[in-house]
Scaffold this motif. Structure first.
Motif, PDB file in Angstrom:
ATOM      1  N   ILE A  33      43.175  81.363  27.689  1.00  0.00           N
ATOM      2  CA  ILE A  33      42.079  80.645  27.187  1.00  0.00           C
ATOM      3  C   ILE A  33      40.442  81.878  26.683  1.00  0.00           C
ATOM      4  O   ILE A  33      40.163  82.299  27.366  1.00  0.00           O
ATOM      5  CB  ILE A  33      41.678  79.489  27.572  1.00  0.00           C
ATOM      6  CG1 ILE A  33      43.013  78.163  28.469  1.00  0.00           C
ATOM      7  CG2 ILE A  33      40.730  78.947  27.267  1.00  0.00           C
ATOM      8  CD1 ILE A  33      42.723  77.752  29.783  1.00  0.00           C
ATOM      9  N   TYR A  34      40.203  81.486  25.291  1.00  0.00           N
ATOM     10  CA  TYR A  34      39.056  81.972  24.693  1.00  0.00           C
ATOM     11  C   TYR A  34      38.320  80.967  24.609  1.00  0.00           C
ATOM     12  O   TYR A  34      38.301  79.858  23.578  1.00  0.00           O
ATOM     13  CB  TYR A  34      39.464  83.014  24.061  1.00  0.00           C
ATOM     14  CG  TYR A  34      40.506  83.302  23.739  1.00  0.00           C
ATOM     15  CD1 TYR A  34      40.389  85.334  24.157  1.00  0.00           C
ATOM     16  CD2 TYR A  34      41.915  83.552  24.299  1.00  0.00           C
ATOM     17  CE1 TYR A  34      40.448  86.436  24.158  1.00  0.00           C
ATOM     18  CE2 TYR A  34      42.929  85.542  24.328  1.00  0.00           C
ATOM     19  CZ  TYR A  34      41.691  86.114  24.775  1.00  0.00           C
ATOM     20  OH  TYR A  34      42.637  87.226  24.890  1.00  0.00           O
ATOM     21  N   GLU A  43      30.660  86.996  16.332  1.00  0.00           N
ATOM     22  CA  GLU A  43      31.005  87.387  18.085  1.00  0.00           C
ATOM     23  C   GLU A  43      32.175  87.222  17.978  1.00  0.00           C
ATOM     24  O   GLU A  43      32.815  86.491  17.667  1.00  0.00           O
ATOM     25  CB  GLU A  43      29.624  86.506  19.174  1.00  0.00           C
ATOM     26  CG  GLU A  43      28.637  86.718  19.089  1.00  0.00           C
ATOM     27  CD  GLU A  43      28.767  88.126  19.679  1.00  0.00           C
ATOM     28  OE1 GLU A  43      29.053  88.165  20.528  1.00  0.00           O
ATOM     29  OE2 GLU A  43      27.599  88.361  19.375  1.00  0.00           O
ATOM     30  N   PRO A  44      33.089  88.284  18.633  1.00  0.00           N
ATOM     31  CA  PRO A  44      34.429  87.968  19.514  1.00  0.00           C
ATOM     32  C   PRO A  44      34.442  86.887  20.095  1.00  0.00           C
ATOM     33  O   PRO A  44      33.395  86.327  21.383  1.00  0.00           O
ATOM     34  CB  PRO A  44      34.896  89.594  19.942  1.00  0.00           C
ATOM     35  CG  PRO A  44      33.533  90.084  20.073  1.00  0.00           C
ATOM     36  CD  PRO A  44      32.115  89.516  19.474  1.00  0.00           C
ATOM     37  N   PRO A  45      36.271  86.588  20.325  1.00  0.00           N
ATOM     38  CA  PRO A  45      36.046  85.596  21.750  1.00  0.00           C
ATOM     39  C   PRO A  45      36.106  85.856  22.093  1.00  0.00           C
ATOM     40  O   PRO A  45      35.895  87.276  22.943  1.00  0.00           O
ATOM     41  CB  PRO A  45      37.768  85.290  20.909  1.00  0.00           C
ATOM     42  CG  PRO A  45      37.495  85.535  19.204  1.00  0.00           C
ATOM     43  CD  PRO A  45      36.639  86.794  19.106  1.00  0.00           C
ATOM     44  N   ILE A  46      35.744  85.746  23.728  1.00  0.00           N
ATOM     45  CA  ILE A  46      35.792  85.439  24.982  1.00  0.00           C
ATOM     46  C   ILE A  46      36.044  85.369  25.951  1.00  0.00           C
ATOM     47  O   ILE A  46      37.102  83.706  25.557  1.00  0.00           O
ATOM     48  CB  ILE A  46      33.905  84.881  25.454  1.00  0.00           C
ATOM     49  CG1 ILE A  46      32.373  85.823  24.663  1.00  0.00           C
ATOM     50  CG2 ILE A  46      33.964  84.985  26.792  1.00  0.00           C
ATOM     51  CD1 ILE A  46      31.646  85.280  24.983  1.00  0.00           C
TER      52      ILE A  46
END
Length: 91
Positions: A33-34, A43-46
């Motif tokens: 889950i991101y 921003e990249p997915p976390i």
């Protein structure tokens, strides 16, 4: 999974998120889950979590009647009903 709305402002409201996938063969899987912030596209997915997912073997299907057998069964039940009504009418 329940997500909550804004950080500042009115009280947060619950939102349900769904994802459909499968069918999967029986076994143990892990999915990710991101968090993706649409207001910050650079921003990249976390990565939020990697919960396990266990898929059990499915139960075998329920046996059914052949179409011809079902027609015979309906005919027999209808005949029994007609005979019962006929006997009740003769009394």
């Amino acid at each position: 999974m329940t997500l909550y709305g804004c950080v500042f402002g009115p009280p947060p409201f619950p939102q349900n998120a769904q994802a459909h996938f499968g069918p999967l063969p029986p076994g143990a899987y892990t999915y990710e889950i991101y968090w993706l912030f649409t207001d910050e596209p650079s921003e990249p997915p976390i990565l939020s979590s990697r919960p396990p997912l266990v898929v059990a073997a499915s139960i075998p299907g329920v046996p059914t009647l052949l179409h011809s057998s079902m027609i015979v069964l309906v005919g027999l039940l209808a005949g029994a009903g007609i005979l019962t009504i006929g006997k009740a009418a003769l009394r």
